[in-house]
Write an enzyme that holds these catalytic residues in place. Structure first.
Site, PDB file in Angstrom:
ATOM      1  N   ASP A   1       0.839  -1.321  -0.007  1.00  0.00           N
ATOM      2  CA  ASP A   1       0.030  -0.131  -0.106  1.00  0.00           C
ATOM      3  C   ASP A   1       0.835   1.320  -0.018  1.00  0.00           C
ATOM      4  O   ASP A   1       1.947   1.164   0.539  1.00  0.00           O
ATOM      5  CB  ASP A   1      -0.852   0.107   1.025  1.00  0.00           C
ATOM      6  CG  ASP A   1      -2.014   0.955   1.102  1.00  0.00           C
ATOM      7  OD1 ASP A   1      -2.903   0.877   0.473  1.00  0.00           O
ATOM      8  OD2 ASP A   1      -1.953   2.120   1.554  1.00  0.00           O
ATOM      9  N   GLN A   2       0.163   2.246  -0.666  1.00  0.00           N
ATOM     10  CA  GLN A   2       0.995   3.509  -0.641  1.00  0.00           C
ATOM     11  C   GLN A   2       0.195   4.728  -0.288  1.00  0.00           C
ATOM     12  O   GLN A   2      -0.855   4.935  -0.564  1.00  0.00           O
ATOM     13  CB  GLN A   2       1.535   3.702  -2.003  1.00  0.00           C
ATOM     14  CG  GLN A   2       2.545   5.016  -1.971  1.00  0.00           C
ATOM     15  CD  GLN A   2       2.958   5.129  -3.555  1.00  0.00           C
ATOM     16  OE1 GLN A   2       2.286   5.880  -4.224  1.00  0.00           O
ATOM     17  NE2 GLN A   2       4.268   4.818  -3.843  1.00  0.00           N
TER      18      GLN A   2
END
Length: 199
Positions: free
Chosen positions: A70-71
């Site tokens: 995830d970012q």
């Protein structure tokens, strides 16, 4: 025998990156709530969501090795996610212009026994000072609605950036491959023989 490998993501960018390693894998979208929690820092949100994604898929396919990522972008403590719309993309880039933004890309790998290992790969970007017409022209050409912060470094978005600092050049695109190679080796999936010993 090679363990079954699953990428817990529907992102074409992450699939394109993982393809570089030449591994056989399946990709499956995790059905989770990606909302951030009150008081949660951007880096904590990214780490939690990467682990939630990996666990959601591992529970469906126990005995597999699962990759979750995830970012979240951090602009002076404000979280920037995927803009989804033209107006939101312009708003994000306008707020980012001339500022330093840290993109936190989190990675979680769950091995066949269900053990999770996670880490964070930050990328610090200094954005150019941009005119409104420049931002609008970029958004209309790239339509960067599906990436955090609306700036795609692998395409025209790199022209919006004055400098980039990272320990992994693939991190900003969404999957830090150097770190992933280490976590996969730890989980018994080797990209090349002997990498586990050299990590």
């Amino acid at each position: 025998m090679q363990k079954k490998l699953i990428l817990a993501s529907s992102s074409r960018y992450r699939r394109e990156l993982l393809d570089r390693l030449g591994l056989e894998y399946d990709a499956e979208s995790p059905d989770i709530d990606e909302s951030s929690r009150p008081g949660e820092t951007p880096k904590d949100t990214a780490l939690r969501l990467s682990e939630m994604k990996a666990h959601a898929i591992w529970e469906k396919h126990p005995g597999s090795v699962v990759i979750g990522s995830d970012q979240v972008a951090d602009l002076n403590g404000t979280k920037l996610g995927k803009p989804h719309t033209r107006e939101r993309a312009i708003e994000q880039l306008t707020a980012m212009q001339g500022n330093v933004v840290v993109f936190y890309t989190a990675l979680c790998v769950i091995d066949a026994e269900g053990r999770a290992e996670k880490l964070l790969s930050p990328t610090t970007i200094r954005m150019r000072s941009l005119k409104r017409e420049t931002i609008e022209a970029y958004v209309d050409r790239e339509k960067p609605f599906d990436c955090a912060g609306a700036a795609k470094i692998e395409k025209l978005g790199i022209a919006l950036m004055a400098s980039v600092e990272s320990d992994d050049p693939t991190s900003l695109i969404g999957l830090p491959l150097m770190k992933l190679t280490t976590l996969l080796a730890n989980a018994g999936v080797e990209v090349l023989p002997g990498l586990a010993e050299s990590a």
